[in-house]
Design a protein around this motif. Structure first.
Motif, PDB file in Angstrom:
ATOM      1  N   PRO A   1      12.497 -10.208  -6.774  1.00 25.00           N
ATOM      2  CA  PRO A   1      12.082 -11.399  -6.025  1.00 25.00           C
ATOM      3  C   PRO A   1      10.549 -11.529  -6.031  1.00 25.00           C
TER       4      PRO A   1
ATOM      5  N   SER B   1       8.758 -12.627  -3.825  1.00 24.08           N
ATOM      6  CA  SER B   1       8.244 -12.212  -2.518  1.00 24.08           C
ATOM      7  C   SER B   1       7.968 -10.711  -2.463  1.00 24.08           C
TER       8      SER B   1
ATOM      9  N   ASP C   1      12.421 -13.577  -9.814  1.00 22.79           N
ATOM     10  CA  ASP C   1      13.308 -14.563  -9.202  1.00 22.79           C
ATOM     11  C   ASP C   1      12.589 -15.233  -8.031  1.00 22.79           C
TER      12      ASP C   1
END
Length: 275
Positions: free
Chosen positions: A183, A185, A248
């Motif tokens: 991710p 993040s 992602d």
């Protein structure tokens, strides 16, 4: 002295007189005589001694003829250089290249260009940031730029290249607990290694090391000092003993060849035709 004066003077000296020189130059004898007289008036010296059937150059005439020959030789070289550029049988094409694009797509682009125009030299200028690329274009230091694209390219012609997907390259020890794909993040918790001036959207929050050279970045990654973002093609081709993880959502960079608006130099037009 203009080019015509130089041609007339050298012809008279080489042919030993105005009559033969006028025939070689395909001009009227009186016109050639007047041109030589006008040149002497402009210089304030006699270039020839006049007597008998042939003109003999004076010392001033010999000295000036030598200078005229150099002028004509320079003109011939200049004309040849122009022909080389127009015909793409010579010359130089200068690109300002964003450092992060030097490994991809520059090599493939340079290879295609060299195979198509082997006599044209491709010169690459290193650029730390897109602003450096733009500055090289605006000052005329570069014919074109290989850079990221965006709103900052307003007013320039942009030839888009395929979008460049970035992947996360990191040592296997760092990759063990990360999902695949990673991710975006999660990048905030990973020590990142970047090239100086490199820009990424969204901005990286955990930069551990900034390097001036791409090879140093890769060495640090292989030693487990952190992770870095690289084009997927570079990760597959260049990096060994490291993990390459997709992100992602995917992180994609828009890149292209930038150039000033208007008529393109022949070599640049040739490059753009290959895209």
């Amino acid at each position: 002295m203009d080019i015509r004066d130089a041609e007339y003077l050298v012809a008279v000296v080489d042919h030993g007189g105005v009559t033969r020189a006028s025939k070689a130059l395909f001009i009227a004898q009186p016109s050639l005589s007047q041109a030589i007289r006008a040149l002497e008036r402009d210089l304030g010296v006699e270039l020839f001694t006049r007597g008998g059937r042939e003109l003999q150059p004076t010392e001033a005439g010999l000295a000036f003829t030598a200078a005229a020959r150099r002028v004509l030789a320079d003109v011939d070289r200049g004309r040849a250089a122009v022909r080389d550029v127009v015909d793409l049988t010579g010359g130089v094409l200068t690109l300002s290249v964003l450092n992060s694009l030097a490994a991809d797509p520059l090599p493939a682009l340079a290879g295609r260009f060299h195979r198509r125009f082997p006599e044209v030299r491709l010169r690459s200028l290193s650029a730390d940031t897109p602003d450096t690329v733009l500055r090289a274009l605006r000052t005329g230091e570069a014919d074109a730029g290989l850079s990221e694209t965006g709103e900052f390219t307003h007013g320039l012609d942009v030839a888009r290249l395929p979008d460049q997907e970035l992947v996360l390259a990191l040592h296997r020890d760092l990759a063990e607990e990360l999902p695949d794909p990673v991710p975006v993040s999660a990048l905030a918790d990973i020590p990142m290694i970047v090239e100086i001036g490199e820009t990424v959207q969204p901005p990286l929050e955990n930069v551990a090391v900034e390097c001036a050279h791409r090879q140093a970045v890769w060495e640090l990654v292989s030693q487990g000092a952190g992770a870095t973002l690289v084009p997927a093609a570079v990760a597959a081709r260049e990096l060994r003993d490291v993990e390459a993880r997709r992100l992602d959502p995917p992180m994609v960079r828009d890149v292209g060849v930038l150039s000033r608006s208007g008529r393109k130099p022949p070599a640049l037009a040739g490059l753009l035709a290959l895209l």
